[in-house]
Every structure is written in C-alpha cells, then in structure tokens.
Scaffold this motif. Structure first.
Motif, PDB file in Angstrom:
ATOM      1  N   PRO A  47       0.810  -1.231   0.000  1.00 23.16           N
ATOM      2  CA  PRO A  47       0.000   0.000   0.000  1.00 23.16           C
ATOM      3  C   PRO A  47       0.838   1.273   0.000  1.00 23.16           C
ATOM      4  O   PRO A  47       0.497   2.247  -0.679  1.00 23.16           O
ATOM      5  N   TRP A  48       1.946   1.271   0.778  1.00 17.28           N
ATOM      6  CA  TRP A  48       2.784   2.457   0.817  1.00 17.28           C
ATOM      7  C   TRP A  48       3.494   2.704  -0.507  1.00 17.28           C
ATOM      8  O   TRP A  48       3.687   3.857  -0.909  1.00 17.28           O
ATOM      9  N   LEU A  49       3.876   1.622  -1.182  1.00 20.69           N
ATOM     10  CA  LEU A  49       4.482   1.789  -2.506  1.00 20.69           C
ATOM     11  C   LEU A  49       3.486   2.387  -3.492  1.00 20.69           C
ATOM     12  O   LEU A  49       3.838   3.227  -4.322  1.00 20.69           O
ATOM     13  N   LEU A  50       2.230   1.939  -3.405  1.00 18.47           N
ATOM     14  CA  LEU A  50       1.209   2.475  -4.291  1.00 18.47           C
ATOM     15  C   LEU A  50       0.873   3.927  -3.955  1.00 18.47           C
ATOM     16  O   LEU A  50       0.530   4.716  -4.841  1.00 18.47           O
ATOM     17  N   LEU A  51       0.972   4.278  -2.669  1.00 17.81           N
ATOM     18  CA  LEU A  51       0.650   5.635  -2.240  1.00 17.81           C
ATOM     19  C   LEU A  51       1.816   6.611  -2.413  1.00 17.81           C
ATOM     20  O   LEU A  51       1.614   7.823  -2.310  1.00 17.81           O
ATOM     21  N   THR A  52       3.012   6.096  -2.663  1.00 15.93           N
ATOM     22  CA  THR A  52       4.200   6.949  -2.717  1.00 15.93           C
ATOM     23  C   THR A  52       4.065   8.117  -3.690  1.00 15.93           C
ATOM     24  O   THR A  52       4.370   9.265  -3.334  1.00 15.93           O
ATOM     25  N   PRO A  53       3.619   7.913  -4.951  1.00  9.01           N
ATOM     26  CA  PRO A  53       3.499   9.079  -5.854  1.00  9.01           C
ATOM     27  C   PRO A  53       2.560  10.150  -5.306  1.00  9.01           C
ATOM     28  O   PRO A  53       2.883  11.344  -5.348  1.00  9.01           O
ATOM     29  N   SER A  54       1.407   9.731  -4.771  1.00  8.59           N
ATOM     30  CA  SER A  54       0.466  10.712  -4.223  1.00  8.59           C
ATOM     31  C   SER A  54       1.043  11.415  -3.003  1.00  8.59           C
ATOM     32  O   SER A  54       0.875  12.630  -2.830  1.00  8.59           O
ATOM     33  N   LEU A  55       1.733  10.664  -2.148  1.00  7.31           N
ATOM     34  CA  LEU A  55       2.325  11.262  -0.960  1.00  7.31           C
ATOM     35  C   LEU A  55       3.415  12.274  -1.328  1.00  7.31           C
ATOM     36  O   LEU A  55       3.553  13.311  -0.675  1.00  7.31           O
ATOM     37  N   LEU A  56       4.173  11.988  -2.367  1.00  5.19           N
ATOM     38  CA  LEU A  56       5.192  12.933  -2.814  1.00  5.19           C
ATOM     39  C   LEU A  56       4.562  14.221  -3.331  1.00  5.19           C
ATOM     40  O   LEU A  56       5.054  15.323  -3.061  1.00  5.19           O
ATOM     41  N   VAL A  57       3.471  14.081  -4.091  1.00  2.00           N
ATOM     42  CA  VAL A  57       2.764  15.267  -4.590  1.00  2.00           C
ATOM     43  C   VAL A  57       2.203  16.085  -3.424  1.00  2.00           C
ATOM     44  O   VAL A  57       2.329  17.315  -3.384  1.00  2.00           O
ATOM     45  N   LEU A  58       1.585  15.393  -2.445  1.00  2.00           N
ATOM     46  CA  LEU A  58       1.036  16.092  -1.286  1.00  2.00           C
ATOM     47  C   LEU A  58       2.138  16.771  -0.480  1.00  2.00           C
ATOM     48  O   LEU A  58       1.947  17.880   0.043  1.00  2.00           O
ATOM     49  N   ALA A  59       3.277  16.109  -0.367  1.00  2.00           N
ATOM     50  CA  ALA A  59       4.396  16.712   0.363  1.00  2.00           C
ATOM     51  C   ALA A  59       4.853  17.994  -0.324  1.00  2.00           C
ATOM     52  O   ALA A  59       5.164  18.992   0.332  1.00  2.00           O
ATOM     53  N   GLY A  60       4.882  17.961  -1.661  1.00  2.00           N
ATOM     54  CA  GLY A  60       5.299  19.150  -2.392  1.00  2.00           C
ATOM     55  C   GLY A  60       4.283  20.283  -2.311  1.00  2.00           C
ATOM     56  O   GLY A  60       4.642  21.455  -2.245  1.00  2.00           O
ATOM     57  N   LEU A  61       2.988  19.932  -2.322  1.00  2.00           N
ATOM     58  CA  LEU A  61       1.937  20.944  -2.335  1.00  2.00           C
ATOM     59  C   LEU A  61       1.540  21.427  -0.942  1.00  2.00           C
ATOM     60  O   LEU A  61       1.092  22.560  -0.795  1.00  2.00           O
ATOM     61  N   LEU A  62       1.665  20.561   0.067  1.00  2.00           N
ATOM     62  CA  LEU A  62       1.189  20.901   1.406  1.00  2.00           C
ATOM     63  C   LEU A  62       2.303  20.983   2.443  1.00  2.00           C
ATOM     64  O   LEU A  62       2.406  21.967   3.174  1.00  2.00           O
ATOM     65  N   LEU A  63       3.114  19.935   2.516  1.00  2.00           N
ATOM     66  CA  LEU A  63       4.111  19.881   3.574  1.00  2.00           C
ATOM     67  C   LEU A  63       5.166  20.965   3.429  1.00  2.00           C
ATOM     68  O   LEU A  63       5.519  21.643   4.410  1.00  2.00           O
ATOM     69  N   TRP A  64       5.666  21.168   2.227  1.00  2.00           N
ATOM     70  CA  TRP A  64       6.713  22.170   2.017  1.00  2.00           C
ATOM     71  C   TRP A  64       6.212  23.592   2.321  1.00  2.00           C
ATOM     72  O   TRP A  64       6.898  24.355   3.032  1.00  2.00           O
ATOM     73  N   PRO A  65       5.033  23.987   1.845  1.00  2.00           N
ATOM     74  CA  PRO A  65       4.531  25.314   2.255  1.00  2.00           C
ATOM     75  C   PRO A  65       4.337  25.436   3.757  1.00  2.00           C
ATOM     76  O   PRO A  65       4.590  26.510   4.328  1.00  2.00           O
ATOM     77  N   LEU A  66       3.896  24.359   4.428  1.00  2.00           N
ATOM     78  CA  LEU A  66       3.740  24.413   5.879  1.00  2.00           C
ATOM     79  C   LEU A  66       5.079  24.640   6.564  1.00  2.00           C
ATOM     80  O   LEU A  66       5.177  25.406   7.538  1.00  2.00           O
ATOM     81  N   ILE A  67       6.102  23.983   6.072  1.00  2.00           N
ATOM     82  CA  ILE A  67       7.439  24.181   6.638  1.00  2.00           C
ATOM     83  C   ILE A  67       7.894  25.630   6.453  1.00  2.00           C
ATOM     84  O   ILE A  67       8.450  26.251   7.366  1.00  2.00           O
ATOM     85  N   GLN A  68       7.631  26.186   5.274  1.00  2.00           N
ATOM     86  CA  GLN A  68       8.034  27.562   5.005  1.00  2.00           C
ATOM     87  C   GLN A  68       7.278  28.556   5.886  1.00  2.00           C
ATOM     88  O   GLN A  68       7.855  29.538   6.380  1.00  2.00           O
ATOM     89  N   VAL A  69       5.981  28.299   6.103  1.00  2.00           N
ATOM     90  CA  VAL A  69       5.197  29.172   6.989  1.00  2.00           C
ATOM     91  C   VAL A  69       5.725  29.068   8.421  1.00  2.00           C
ATOM     92  O   VAL A  69       5.832  30.075   9.138  1.00  2.00           O
ATOM     93  N   GLY A  70       6.065  27.848   8.844  1.00  2.00           N
ATOM     94  CA  GLY A  70       6.636  27.676  10.171  1.00  2.00           C
ATOM     95  C   GLY A  70       7.946  28.429  10.328  1.00  2.00           C
ATOM     96  O   GLY A  70       8.185  29.063  11.366  1.00  2.00           O
ATOM     97  N   LYS A  71       8.811  28.383   9.317  1.00  2.00           N
ATOM     98  CA  LYS A  71      10.066  29.134   9.361  1.00  2.00           C
ATOM     99  C   LYS A  71       9.810  30.643   9.388  1.00  2.00           C
ATOM    100  O   LYS A  71      10.464  31.380  10.120  1.00  2.00           O
ATOM    101  N   LEU A  72       8.822  31.076   8.596  1.00  2.00           N
ATOM    102  CA  LEU A  72       8.516  32.504   8.537  1.00  2.00           C
ATOM    103  C   LEU A  72       7.997  33.025   9.878  1.00  2.00           C
ATOM    104  O   LEU A  72       8.261  34.172  10.253  1.00  2.00           O
ATOM    105  N   SER A  73       7.278  32.156  10.613  1.00  2.00           N
ATOM    106  CA  SER A  73       6.730  32.585  11.908  1.00  2.00           C
ATOM    107  C   SER A  73       7.821  32.799  12.948  1.00  2.00           C
ATOM    108  O   SER A  73       7.559  33.396  13.994  1.00  2.00           O
ATOM    109  N   LEU A  74       9.015  32.332  12.681  1.00  2.00           N
ATOM    110  CA  LEU A  74      10.130  32.497  13.610  1.00  2.00           C
ATOM    111  C   LEU A  74      11.044  33.653  13.219  1.00  2.00           C
ATOM    112  O   LEU A  74      12.135  33.803  13.755  1.00  2.00           O
ATOM    113  N   GLN A  75      10.593  34.490  12.270  1.00  2.00           N
ATOM    114  CA  GLN A  75      11.436  35.564  11.760  1.00  2.00           C
ATOM    115  C   GLN A  75      10.668  36.879  11.720  1.00  2.00           C
ATOM    116  O   GLN A  75       9.433  36.909  11.691  1.00  2.00           O
ATOM    117  N   ASP A  76      11.431  37.962  11.714  1.00  2.00           N
ATOM    118  CA  ASP A  76      10.923  39.274  11.287  1.00  2.00           C
ATOM    119  C   ASP A  76      11.314  39.414   9.824  1.00  2.00           C
ATOM    120  O   ASP A  76      12.489  39.651   9.500  1.00  2.00           O
TER     121      ASP A  76
END
Length: 337
Positions: A47-76
């Motif tokens: 199941p994880w092998l089958l989900l890998t392409p979708s998870l990679l797309v979600l990571a690029g569309l959701l996880l990476w922006p969340l990380i950037q917002v988290g970094k931005l919240s720690l800065q002026d």
C-alpha cells in the motif's frame, strides 16, 4: 526412516580418513514460516508503494509550504525589491500572539462559536432536507436535488455578495422587510457594524453554501436503510421521532460523523465569507476570525511573521480536529467489526 542424512566431506589436506558429518535436513515448517514473513512484508509495504506518488505530490503541495510558513513565523521578515530578508526572532511572535487580548477576547471566540453554530445548523438543515428528499418520488427528488446543488455550486464570492445585497443598509431586501414590520429603522441600521448581526449574516451565508453537501450525503445513507426496519418500528408503535432516533441515526451514524467533522474543518477556516463582508477586511477588528486575522497581520500590516504565527495556530487547531476525525473513524470501524 533416519532423522538425519550422512554427508561425507573430504578433509582439507587429503590423505586422512573421511569423517562422517551429520546435518539436519531442512525443516518443512521453516520454509512455510519464511513464506509467511515474506507475504506479511509484501502486505505491509505494497500500500505504501502504491501511495508513494500521491504522498510525494502532497508533500510538495502541502508539507513544504507548511514548513516555510513555520520558518517565517520564527522571523521578522522584510520584503525588499527582488526578494526579502528575515531576522530570526525565535518564538517572539507566538508569545505576542498568545498574550494578545484581541486573540482571546475576539478572534478565538469568533472563530470557535461561528464554526460551532455553522456546523450545528448546517447538519440539522441538511438532515431535514435529506429526509424530505427521501420521501419524494424519483422525478421530484431529481428536480429538488438539482436545485439545492445549484447553491453548492455557487462560488463563495458570488454567494457572499448576494447576502450583502440582501442586508444592504437602507435599500436591502431584508432591511426593507424588517423595517416594514417595525423591527428596525432602515435609514439608521447597519447590519455589518456590530459583531452579532455581522456573524448572523455570515452564518446564514455559510449554511446556505454548505447544507447541500450534507443533504446529498445523508440522503445517500438514508437510501441504504431497509424499509423493513421502519415497518417494524411502526408495528411496535414508534412515532416518527422515535423511528428517526432509534433506527435512522444508529444505522447511518458513520455518515453523520463524516459530514459533521468535515463541516467543522471547513467552517473553522472560513475566510472569504468574512473578508468580503463590509468591515471584514480589517476596518472592524471586532469581527476578525483566525483566517482574517492572519491575513490582515501579514498583508495589511506587513508583519509576515505575526501573520504566519496565526496561520500556524489555525493549522494546529485543524490538525487536532483531523486527528480526532481519523481516530473516531477508526474506532467506529472497529465497533462495526
């Protein structure tokens, strides 16, 4: 039959006598155990092998922006021509946010109470409409379903401007109607300046846009309930309310659970319906919710770190709701088994 086979191995160096070495034959159970482990590994990883392409797309569309917002919240962060520069400030934005009276007295209460009211009324109205549709014949059911789906298909921006037009001071239809029966003075009443009327209109807007999803989803669940259950209830003397509470609700409980939690997630992050209403774009802080507050801090005040911190807080609240949703679904599935 002998328990072991004798294999003659030639001693290294030759010339000496050959010593018999006893070796255990391969156990039949060992091969079966290895096959079971291999099958279990495949079952877990496939199941994880089958989900890998979708998870990679979600990571690029959701996880990476969340990380950037988290970094931005720690800065002026300061925007400059051709880019921007950020100065690390740690958790200063979070301490300022959590220590703000505006957050605890206005923003969070607006967000929570507005979401609770919208969810409760949306699910209640959608369920009533679903019960009505379930009683109609196929032709009228199709006509009514198309009519209510038109409300769901309407963009949130368009629907919001319709409600603004209805409650427009002086010449709005609702203002004129309320003035004709003596409830208000259309010349002096502005529905959008006070917190209560403002959110009452926003609640009507969200309910109007959201109840078709609940109605169609609950209707699909109602159509799976055998009619024999209701006939048995009538024979036992149960009235309509008793049949609904003791037959309908337990039978399609997972459906009610799904529409309730999804509506909660959607209504917690409402932005368009608040921001587009008069005063919701930042001119009236009394009507802020978390989504609008985050936007105003980041783009109206150019305090991107504070806006990002508010966005992270909203994300954490939504993640908590999502975890509760997933755990409840798993628990419901285990009970059904």
């Amino acid at each position: 039959m002998k328990d072991a086979t004798v294999v003659k191995d030639t001693l290294v160096g030759g010339g000496g006598p050959e010593a018999p070495v006893r070796r255990e034959p391969p156990s039949p159970d060992g091969g079966a155990e290895a096959a079971r482990r291999r099958k279990k590994l495949i079952t877990l990883t496939r199941p994880w092998l089958l989900l890998t392409p979708s998870l990679l797309v979600l990571a690029g569309l959701l996880l990476w922006p969340l990380i950037q917002v988290g970094k931005l919240s720690l800065q002026d962060y300061e925007v400059k021509f051709g880019g921007g520069t950020g100065t690390f400030t740690g958790f200063d934005h979070y301490s300022d946010l959590l220590g703000s009276d505006l957050l605890w007295q206005t923003v969070l209460p607006n967000t929570v109470f507005f979401a609770v009211a919208c969810v409760g009324l949306t699910v209640a109205l959608g369920t009533l409409v679903a019960l009505l549709l379930n009683r109609l014949g196929p032709t009228w059911r199709l006509i009514c379903s198309i009519a209510i789906l038109a409300a769901w298909a309407m963009p949130a921006v368009t629907g919001t401007y319709v409600w603004i037009w209805l409650f427009q001071p002086q010449d709005g239809m609702a203002s004129q109607l309320a003035g004709s029966i003596g409830l208000i003075d259309p010349e002096t009443t502005n529905w959008f300046t006070e917190r209560g009327p403002f959110y009452a209109i926003a609640t009507l807007n969200v309910i109007h846009h959201g109840f078709p999803f609940v109605a169609i989803t609950v209707l699909a669940g109602l159509m799976t309930i055998p009619k024999e259950l209701y006939e048995a209830g009538e024979l036992d003397g149960a009235n309509a309310w008793q049949r609904f509470w003791n037959i309908t609700v337990p039978t399609i409980k997972p459906v009610f659970l799904v529409v309730t939690i999804l509506s909660t997630i959607w209504d917690f992050k409402v932005f368009t319906q608040i921001y587009l209403m008069p005063g919701g774009d930042g001119s009236n802080p009394e009507v802020y919710n978390l989504g609008v507050y985050s936007y105003i801090e980041a783009f109206a005040k150019n305090d991107y770190g504070a806006g990002a911190a508010a966005a992270v807080l909203l994300t954490v609240l939504l993640l908590i709701i999502t975890v509760v949703y997933i755990r409840t679904l798993f628990r419901q599935g285990e009970e059904d088994l």
